[in-house]
Write a protein that holds these residues in place. Structure first.
Motif, PDB file in Angstrom:
ATOM      1  N   GLU A 124       1.182  -1.296  10.415  1.00  0.00           N
ATOM      2  CA  GLU A 124       2.044  -2.359   9.876  1.00  0.00           C
ATOM      3  C   GLU A 124       1.200  -3.082   8.840  1.00  0.00           C
ATOM      4  N   VAL A 125       1.707  -3.234   7.627  1.00  0.00           N
ATOM      5  CA  VAL A 125       0.923  -3.847   6.558  1.00  0.00           C
ATOM      6  C   VAL A 125       1.526  -5.194   6.165  1.00  0.00           C
ATOM      7  N   ILE A 126       0.695  -6.220   6.216  1.00  0.00           N
ATOM      8  CA  ILE A 126       1.083  -7.568   5.780  1.00  0.00           C
ATOM      9  C   ILE A 126       0.313  -7.843   4.492  1.00  0.00           C
ATOM     10  N   GLY A 127       1.014  -8.223   3.443  1.00  0.00           N
ATOM     11  CA  GLY A 127       0.354  -8.479   2.164  1.00  0.00           C
ATOM     12  C   GLY A 127       0.463  -9.943   1.786  1.00  0.00           C
ATOM     13  N   MET A 128      -0.673 -10.560   1.477  1.00  0.00           N
ATOM     14  CA  MET A 128      -0.658 -11.966   1.085  1.00  0.00           C
ATOM     15  C   MET A 128      -0.529 -12.089  -0.429  1.00  0.00           C
ATOM     16  N   VAL A 129       0.432 -12.912  -0.848  1.00  0.00           N
ATOM     17  CA  VAL A 129       0.608 -13.176  -2.282  1.00  0.00           C
ATOM     18  C   VAL A 129       0.604 -14.670  -2.527  1.00  0.00           C
ATOM     19  N   ARG A 130       0.077 -15.056  -3.680  1.00  0.00           N
ATOM     20  CA  ARG A 130       0.082 -16.471  -4.050  1.00  0.00           C
ATOM     21  C   ARG A 130       1.437 -16.841  -4.602  1.00  0.00           C
ATOM     22  N   ARG A 131       1.911 -18.014  -4.265  1.00  0.00           N
ATOM     23  CA  ARG A 131       3.150 -18.509  -4.861  1.00  0.00           C
ATOM     24  C   ARG A 131       2.860 -18.877  -6.309  1.00  0.00           C
ATOM     25  N   SER A 132       3.417 -18.118  -7.225  1.00  0.00           N
ATOM     26  CA  SER A 132       3.275 -18.483  -8.635  1.00  0.00           C
ATOM     27  C   SER A 132       4.499 -17.953  -9.361  1.00  0.00           C
ATOM     28  N   ILE A 149       6.448  -3.050   3.592  1.00  0.00           N
ATOM     29  CA  ILE A 149       5.402  -4.016   3.922  1.00  0.00           C
ATOM     30  C   ILE A 149       6.001  -5.415   4.076  1.00  0.00           C
ATOM     31  N   THR A 150       5.280  -6.276   4.771  1.00  0.00           N
ATOM     32  CA  THR A 150       5.694  -7.667   4.948  1.00  0.00           C
ATOM     33  C   THR A 150       4.874  -8.529   4.002  1.00  0.00           C
ATOM     34  N   LEU A 151       5.534  -9.207   3.072  1.00  0.00           N
ATOM     35  CA  LEU A 151       4.816 -10.082   2.143  1.00  0.00           C
ATOM     36  C   LEU A 151       4.859 -11.521   2.653  1.00  0.00           C
ATOM     37  N   VAL A 152       3.693 -12.168   2.633  1.00  0.00           N
ATOM     38  CA  VAL A 152       3.593 -13.556   3.107  1.00  0.00           C
ATOM     39  C   VAL A 152       2.922 -14.397   2.025  1.00  0.00           C
ATOM     40  N   SER A 153       3.251 -15.670   2.023  1.00  0.00           N
ATOM     41  CA  SER A 153       2.714 -16.573   1.011  1.00  0.00           C
ATOM     42  C   SER A 153       1.455 -17.255   1.532  1.00  0.00           C
ATOM     43  N   GLY A 154       0.387 -17.181   0.757  1.00  0.00           N
ATOM     44  CA  GLY A 154      -0.867 -17.823   1.138  1.00  0.00           C
ATOM     45  C   GLY A 154      -1.795 -17.888  -0.052  1.00  0.00           C
ATOM     46  N   ASP A 155      -2.916 -18.608   0.100  1.00  0.00           N
ATOM     47  CA  ASP A 155      -3.812 -18.803  -1.034  1.00  0.00           C
ATOM     48  C   ASP A 155      -5.239 -18.966  -0.527  1.00  0.00           C
ATOM     49  N   LEU A 156      -6.174 -18.272  -1.162  1.00  0.00           N
ATOM     50  CA  LEU A 156      -7.589 -18.389  -0.771  1.00  0.00           C
ATOM     51  C   LEU A 156      -8.142 -19.789  -1.027  1.00  0.00           C
ATOM     52  N   ILE A 187      -4.890 -19.742   8.022  1.00  0.00           N
ATOM     53  CA  ILE A 187      -4.811 -19.875   9.495  1.00  0.00           C
ATOM     54  C   ILE A 187      -3.395 -19.598   9.975  1.00  0.00           C
ATOM     55  N   HIS A 188      -2.412 -20.145   9.251  1.00  0.00           N
ATOM     56  CA  HIS A 188      -1.002 -19.915   9.629  1.00  0.00           C
ATOM     57  C   HIS A 188      -0.657 -18.432   9.609  1.00  0.00           C
ATOM     58  N   ILE A 189      -1.076 -17.744   8.545  1.00  0.00           N
ATOM     59  CA  ILE A 189      -0.770 -16.306   8.423  1.00  0.00           C
ATOM     60  C   ILE A 189      -1.393 -15.531   9.578  1.00  0.00           C
ATOM     61  N   LEU A 190      -2.656 -15.804   9.869  1.00  0.00           N
ATOM     62  CA  LEU A 190      -3.352 -15.081  10.947  1.00  0.00           C
ATOM     63  C   LEU A 190      -2.708 -15.366  12.307  1.00  0.00           C
ATOM     64  N   ARG A 191      -2.305 -16.593  12.534  1.00  0.00           N
ATOM     65  CA  ARG A 191      -1.673 -16.952  13.819  1.00  0.00           C
ATOM     66  C   ARG A 191      -0.316 -16.293  13.974  1.00  0.00           C
ATOM     67  N   GLU A 192       0.426 -16.242  12.880  1.00  0.00           N
ATOM     68  CA  GLU A 192       1.783 -15.697  12.965  1.00  0.00           C
ATOM     69  C   GLU A 192       1.788 -14.170  13.081  1.00  0.00           C
ATOM     70  N   HIS A 193       0.896 -13.502  12.340  1.00  0.00           N
ATOM     71  CA  HIS A 193       0.980 -12.038  12.242  1.00  0.00           C
ATOM     72  C   HIS A 193      -0.064 -11.290  13.073  1.00  0.00           C
ATOM     73  N   ARG A 194      -1.094 -11.996  13.525  1.00  0.00           N
ATOM     74  CA  ARG A 194      -2.102 -11.416  14.428  1.00  0.00           C
ATOM     75  C   ARG A 194      -2.587 -10.035  13.983  1.00  0.00           C
ATOM     76  N   PRO A 195      -3.156  -9.913  12.790  1.00  0.00           N
ATOM     77  CA  PRO A 195      -3.649  -8.606  12.350  1.00  0.00           C
ATOM     78  C   PRO A 195      -4.877  -8.166  13.140  1.00  0.00           C
ATOM     79  N   HIS A 196      -5.067  -6.850  13.228  1.00  0.00           N
ATOM     80  CA  HIS A 196      -6.289  -6.308  13.836  1.00  0.00           C
ATOM     81  C   HIS A 196      -7.395  -6.198  12.792  1.00  0.00           C
ATOM     82  N   GLU A 197      -6.972  -6.017  11.519  1.00  0.00           N
ATOM     83  CA  GLU A 197      -7.917  -5.858  10.424  1.00  0.00           C
ATOM     84  C   GLU A 197      -7.490  -6.733   9.249  1.00  0.00           C
TER      85      GLU A 197
END
Length: 324
Positions: free
Chosen positions: A29-37, A52-59, A66-76
């Motif tokens: 299962e692939v979760i991809g983080m994209v910046r809102r722009s 894939i599941t795209l989620v909004s986040g920013d480095l 933290i929200h993304i990791l808590r919600e999607h619980r990736p292994h990698e």
């Protein structure tokens, strides 16, 4: 058994798109983080966007991570996001530091807080070697970065080592030498050449303006290199690895092959332009990937001429479609 989940930052980039394809083919299962722009470009992942599941986040924002990791619980987690264009790092050194250096810390810290068992991959770069102190460069070669980008990547590299040693995290850095593909951004010299060749061949342009033709790089195919990223996170012990072809070629050679592929002589079209010279040049990069060969069983499959041909063919196709 439930499929493994992987979070990829920078999924809309060249490496992110190839890695997403690679992991999907292995049942992830692939979760991809994209910046809102307002200018997010999904071109490279359009063909797999529905898988894939795209989620909004920013480095720049640790809370979003933290929200993304808590919600999607990736292994990698594969951290491929960065301000990754060397040339831009001189006019934008602070932004480069915020994303390419401190962004790594924010993501590592988010992993530590949410689940320190998550395996973490950091995209380190051969630009960290910069003004090289030995040839070829391997995992133990001292760093001497020659751009704000290279300096930021050195920080990202060492903070990954630090979190591994401080918290016992499975955190690994892949020191990847230049890796190219038809999905490379047009601002990078290899793609600038392949795209320029296509436009000249099809009668749209008459010249191609470049900087230092003598700069030498160890160029591989990005599609080969993402497999190495994955292999690193499958190891029992986290370690850092150089990923490279072990061959070096000049920008001039790239031009010669690319123009030659369409039956042209690069000397008739290439113009040296001082605007494209770097304030501090990295003259020679060549990697020694013998550790990756021995421990990961990895080696590049695509040769330099095959890479150049693949890029020119893709750009000929692209420019023809745009002309319709």
């Amino acid at each position: 058994m439930a499929p493994k989940r992987a979070l990829i930052t920078g999924i809309t980039g060249q490496d992110g798109s190839y890695l997403a394809e690679f992991l999907l083919a292995r049942g992830y299962e692939v979760i991809g983080m994209v910046r809102r722009s307002s200018t997010v470009n999904f071109e490279r992942i359009r063909h797999i966007q529905d898988k894939i599941t795209l989620v909004s986040g920013d480095l720049l924002d640790e809370v979003s991570l933290i929200h993304i990791l808590r919600e999607h619980r990736p292994h990698e987690v594969y951290n491929l996001a960065a301000q990754s264009f060397v040339q831009t790092s001189w006019p934008q050194p602070v932004f480069t530091g915020e994303t390419t250096a401190l962004g790594v810390t924010r993501l590592l810290d988010a992993v530590r807080i949410v689940d320190p068992e998550i395996r973490f991959y950091q995209a380190s770069s051969s630009e960290m070697f910069g003004k090289v102190v030995e040839v070829p460069q391997k995992e133990t070669t001292p760093f001497y970065p020659r751009s704000p980008y290279g300096v930021a990547k050195v920080y990202g590299h060492w903070i990954t080592v630090n979190y591994r040693e401080s918290y016992g995290m499975h955190a690994t850095s892949g020191i990847l030498f230049n890796h190219e593909s038809p999905r490379r951004g047009l601002e990078f010299v290899t793609r600038k050449i392949s795209h320029g060749v296509a436009r000249i061949k099809l009668g749209l342009d008459e010249e191609l303006r470049l900087g230092n033709l003598e700069a030498r790089r160890d160029w591989g195919f990005a599609g080969d290199y993402v497999e190495a990223m994955w292999l690193m996170l499958q190891q029992d012990q986290p370690e850092d690895y150089v990923i490279a072809t072990g061959e070096t070629h000049s920008v001039r050679e790239f031009c010669e092959l690319a123009f030659g592929y369409v039956g042209l002589d690069y000397r008739d079209y290439v113009v040296i332009d001082q605007r494209f010279m770097r304030p501090a040049e990295v003259d020679l990069l060549i990697g020694d990937a013998s550790k990756a060969r021995q421990k990961l069983g990895w080696q590049p499959r695509t040769t330099f001429p095959e890479l150049v041909q693949m890029m020119v063919e893709a750009d000929l196709q692209l420019v023809k479609e745009q002309m319709r």
